[in-house]
Enzyme design. Structure first.
Site, PDB file in Angstrom:
ATOM      1  N   ARG A   1      -0.392  -8.644   5.052  1.00 46.61           N
ATOM      2  CA  ARG A   1      -1.645  -7.893   4.899  1.00 46.61           C
ATOM      3  C   ARG A   1      -2.467  -7.904   6.193  1.00 46.61           C
ATOM      4  O   ARG A   1      -2.981  -6.868   6.611  1.00 46.61           O
ATOM      5  CB  ARG A   1      -2.487  -8.444   3.749  1.00 46.61           C
TER       6      ARG A   1
ATOM      7  N   ASN B   1      -1.815  -7.835  -1.958  1.00 42.37           N
ATOM      8  CA  ASN B   1      -0.674  -8.454  -2.634  1.00 42.37           C
ATOM      9  C   ASN B   1      -0.740  -8.084  -4.105  1.00 42.37           C
ATOM     10  O   ASN B   1      -1.815  -7.888  -4.661  1.00 42.37           O
ATOM     11  CB  ASN B   1      -0.731  -9.983  -2.512  1.00 42.37           C
TER      12      ASN B   1
END
Length: 93
Positions: free
Chosen positions: A21, A39
Site C-alpha cells: 500500500r 488491504n
C-alpha cells in the site's frame, strides 16, 4: 477535454505485510493518478486508480510487479467508479 478512466484492481499473492500500500500510494502520486488502495481481509489488496489512459496503464503495470518484497500472483482489473482528487491508503475492509 482529456479522457479520464477509472479501474478497480484486486491484487493477489504475497501482497500484505510487504509495504504494498505504501509503495503503491507513492507510485500513484508520482504518476499523478488519483484513487485509493487498501488491504482486504481475504489477503488481497484492492485499489481504485483514476487518470488518463496512459497514467492508469502505467499504474496497472506497476501493480503487476509491486514493491521489491511482494510476489504478485494475479491482478484482476474491472471498471471502476467515483471521482477522486488524490491518492490515499484506506483502512482494511
Amino acid at each position: 477535454m482529456p479522457t479520464t478512466v477509472t479501474k478497480h484492481l484486486v491484487i493477489s499473492g504475497r501482497v500484505q505485510g510487504v509495504g504494498y500500500r505504501f509503495y503503491m500510494q507513492r507510485k500513484a502520486r508520482e504518476l499523478g493518478v488519483a484513487g485509493w488502495v487498501r488491504n482486504r481481509s481475504d489477503g488481497t489488496v484492492e485499489a481504485m486508480v483514476q487518470g488518463s489512459p496512459e497514467q492508469v496503464d502505467t499504474a496497472v503495470a506497476w501493480a503487476r510487479r509491486g514493491p521489491p518484497s511482494a510476489v504478485v500472483a494475479d491482478v484482476k482489473i474491472g471498471e471502476g467508479s467515483g471521482e477522486y482528487t488524490g491518492f490515499e491508503a484506506r483502512p482494511t475492509e
